[in-house]
Scaffold this motif. Structure first.
Motif, short mmCIF file in Angstrom:
data_model
loop_
_atom_site.label_atom_id
_atom_site.label_comp_id
_atom_site.label_asym_id
_atom_site.label_seq_id
_atom_site.Cartn_x
_atom_site.Cartn_y
_atom_site.Cartn_z
N GLN A 185 -2.22 3.17 10.28
CA GLN A 185 -1.04 2.41 9.86
C GLN A 185 -0.07 2.43 11.02
OE1 GLN A 185 -0.35 0.69 7.00
NE2 GLN A 185 1.62 0.13 7.84
N THR B 54 -4.57 5.12 -0.16
CA THR B 54 -5.55 4.04 0.04
C THR B 54 -6.67 4.35 1.04
OG1 THR B 54 -4.20 3.00 1.76
CG2 THR B 54 -3.87 2.23 -0.52
N TYR C 34 -9.81 3.27 -1.18
CA TYR C 34 -9.88 1.82 -1.00
C TYR C 34 -10.60 1.44 0.30
CZ TYR C 34 -8.74 -3.08 -1.16
OH TYR C 34 -8.85 -4.44 -1.19
N ALA D 260 -0.15 -9.33 5.56
CA ALA D 260 0.27 -9.25 4.17
C ALA D 260 -0.84 -8.64 3.32
CB ALA D 260 0.62 -10.64 3.65
N ASN D 261 -0.46 -7.75 2.43
CA ASN D 261 -1.41 -7.09 1.52
C ASN D 261 -2.51 -6.33 2.26
OD1 ASN D 261 -0.06 -8.12 -0.78
ND2 ASN D 261 -1.07 -10.08 -0.45
N ASP D 262 -2.15 -5.65 3.35
CA ASP D 262 -3.16 -4.91 4.12
C ASP D 262 -3.50 -3.56 3.51
OD1 ASP D 262 -1.03 -3.24 4.82
OD2 ASP D 262 -0.91 -3.96 6.87
N ARG D 263 -2.80 -3.19 2.44
CA ARG D 263 -3.03 -1.92 1.74
C ARG D 263 -3.01 -0.73 2.70
NH1 ARG D 263 -6.77 -5.21 -1.71
NH2 ARG D 263 -5.57 -5.50 -3.63
#
Length: 189
Positions: free
Chosen positions: A114, A135, A139, A94-97
């Protein structure tokens, strides 16, 4: 020996006395055998090496039946197998960007991966390309990124990728198969 002959006599007698029931039972058993064999990647489906060290094999169908987390770990294992890789860390969840696996090469480059484990008819679309592109540099501070899928990419995804200043590496099921079989890792041109 006597038990085997006795069992054979019982089978022959049962088939002679109940041919329809035995025929239906034989078709049912054959159907189960074929289904199980297909689920395990048999009948000529594309087989790929899962791990060169152990010699294990999987079909693309086997990758498609993994959980998302299992597929991420399988991709990280593939990366670790290849020369020039210092580390491959699974970071999905969850929220791995848009980063499931971080690959660090011995030359210092960082690669964002990904993972999209999709069935054959479900293709990766342009929104995934946009998310990863948005990202991986800013990021995650990676030098390049790739999207690995067991399926394929939509034409919109391929078009969106081609329009990027630094296109991502798109690894579809066929390319994944070649990589798993010992082919060139996808971060090398």
């Amino acid at each position: 020996m006597v038990v085997g002959v006795g069992a054979l006599i019982v089978v022959i007698t049962t088939v002679r006395d109940h041919p329809v029931v035995c025929g239906l039972l034989a078709v049912l058993v054959l159907g189960v055998v074929v289904t199980v064999h297909r689920m395990r990647g048999g009948f000529g489906e594309l087989r790929v090496r899962a791990d060169a060290r152990t010699g294990g094999t999987h079909s693309i169908a086997a990758y498609q039946h993994m959980s998302g987390s299992q597929f991420e770990h399988a991709v990280a294992d593939l990366a670790r197998r290849d020369p020039g890789v210092r580390a491959a860390t699974v970071s999905g969840g969850a929220n791995d960007r848009a980063l499931d696996v971080l690959v660090q090469l011995t030359d210092g480059r960082r690669i964002a991966v990904q993972c999209k484990r999709f069935a054959a008819g479900n293709r990766v679309g342009a929104p995934v390309v946009y998310a990863v592109n948005g990202t991986y540099r800013a990021y995650h501070r990676c030098d390049t990124a790739l999207i690995v899928t067991t399926s394929d990419f939509t034409q919109d995804a391929r078009r969106a990728n081609a329009e990027l200043d630094q296109p991502l590496r798109l690894v579809d099921g066929r390319t994944l198969s070649r990589w798993v079989a010992g082919g060139r890792p996808p971060w090398y041109p």
